[in-house]
Design a protein around this motif. Sequence first.
Motif, short mmCIF file in Angstrom:
data_model
loop_
_atom_site.label_atom_id
_atom_site.label_comp_id
_atom_site.label_asym_id
_atom_site.label_seq_id
_atom_site.Cartn_x
_atom_site.Cartn_y
_atom_site.Cartn_z
N LEU A 3 -18.94 47.68 4.17
CA LEU A 3 -17.65 48.34 4.03
C LEU A 3 -16.55 47.32 3.70
O LEU A 3 -15.69 47.57 2.87
N MET A 4 -16.61 46.15 4.34
CA MET A 4 -15.63 45.10 4.05
C MET A 4 -15.73 44.65 2.60
O MET A 4 -14.72 44.49 1.93
N ALA A 5 -16.97 44.44 2.13
CA ALA A 5 -17.16 43.99 0.75
C ALA A 5 -16.64 45.05 -0.22
O ALA A 5 -16.00 44.73 -1.21
N SER A 6 -16.90 46.30 0.10
CA SER A 6 -16.44 47.40 -0.75
C SER A 6 -14.92 47.45 -0.79
O SER A 6 -14.32 47.62 -1.85
N ALA A 7 -14.28 47.30 0.37
CA ALA A 7 -12.81 47.31 0.43
C ALA A 7 -12.23 46.12 -0.31
O ALA A 7 -11.25 46.26 -1.05
N LEU A 8 -12.86 44.96 -0.16
CA LEU A 8 -12.38 43.77 -0.86
C LEU A 8 -12.58 43.91 -2.36
O LEU A 8 -11.70 43.57 -3.15
N ASP A 9 -13.73 44.45 -2.77
CA ASP A 9 -13.99 44.69 -4.20
C ASP A 9 -12.95 45.65 -4.79
O ASP A 9 -12.46 45.44 -5.89
N SER A 10 -12.63 46.71 -4.03
CA SER A 10 -11.62 47.67 -4.49
C SER A 10 -10.27 46.99 -4.65
O SER A 10 -9.55 47.23 -5.61
N TRP A 11 -9.94 46.13 -3.68
CA TRP A 11 -8.65 45.44 -3.74
C TRP A 11 -8.59 44.53 -4.96
O TRP A 11 -7.60 44.53 -5.69
N VAL A 12 -9.65 43.77 -5.19
CA VAL A 12 -9.68 42.83 -6.33
C VAL A 12 -9.58 43.60 -7.65
O VAL A 12 -8.86 43.19 -8.56
N LYS A 13 -10.30 44.71 -7.74
CA LYS A 13 -10.26 45.53 -8.95
C LYS A 13 -8.84 46.04 -9.18
O LYS A 13 -8.31 45.96 -10.29
N GLU A 14 -8.23 46.59 -8.13
CA GLU A 14 -6.87 47.11 -8.23
C GLU A 14 -5.88 45.99 -8.58
O GLU A 14 -4.98 46.17 -9.39
N TYR A 15 -6.08 44.82 -7.99
CA TYR A 15 -5.23 43.67 -8.27
C TYR A 15 -5.32 43.28 -9.75
O TYR A 15 -4.30 43.07 -10.41
N ASN A 16 -6.54 43.19 -10.26
CA ASN A 16 -6.72 42.81 -11.67
C ASN A 16 -6.07 43.82 -12.61
O ASN A 16 -5.47 43.44 -13.62
N GLU A 17 -6.17 45.10 -12.26
CA GLU A 17 -5.52 46.12 -13.08
C GLU A 17 -4.00 45.98 -13.01
O GLU A 17 -3.31 46.17 -14.01
N ALA A 18 -3.48 45.67 -11.84
CA ALA A 18 -2.04 45.48 -11.68
C ALA A 18 -1.55 44.28 -12.48
O ALA A 18 -0.49 44.33 -13.11
N VAL A 19 -2.32 43.20 -12.47
CA VAL A 19 -1.95 42.01 -13.24
C VAL A 19 -1.90 42.34 -14.73
O VAL A 19 -0.95 41.97 -15.43
N LYS A 20 -2.91 43.05 -15.21
CA LYS A 20 -2.95 43.43 -16.63
C LYS A 20 -1.75 44.31 -16.97
O LYS A 20 -1.10 44.12 -18.00
N LEU A 21 -1.44 45.25 -16.11
CA LEU A 21 -0.29 46.12 -16.33
C LEU A 21 1.01 45.31 -16.34
O LEU A 21 1.87 45.54 -17.20
N GLY A 22 1.14 44.37 -15.43
CA GLY A 22 2.32 43.50 -15.42
C GLY A 22 2.44 42.69 -16.71
O GLY A 22 3.54 42.55 -17.26
N ASP A 23 1.30 42.20 -17.19
CA ASP A 23 1.30 41.46 -18.46
C ASP A 23 1.71 42.37 -19.62
O ASP A 23 2.46 41.96 -20.52
#
Length: 76
Positions: A3-23
């Motif tokens: 569950l921790m790995a899944s939550a962390l994976d979700s966070w990283v995915k969401e973060y990467n999408e946010a960075v792309k959107l910011g760019d």
Amino acid sequence: MELMASALDSWVKEYNEAVKLGDDITAMMSGRNSVPSSGPETQRHTSAIRRKITILGTRLDSLQSLLSKLPAKQAM
């Protein structure tokens, strides 16, 4: 642990999408010089930037929510 790995994976995915959107937003704002100072094209460009900013705000809220769900040891 899974569950921790899944939550962390979700966070990283969401973060990467946010960075792309910011760019994307940064590039669009930089490109405003190539758009006429007024008129329908300018309004469309400005509306597109506003939409992306709204989506980015939602992504940031999601990141904060996902981060709060990580166990204290995993928090970044």
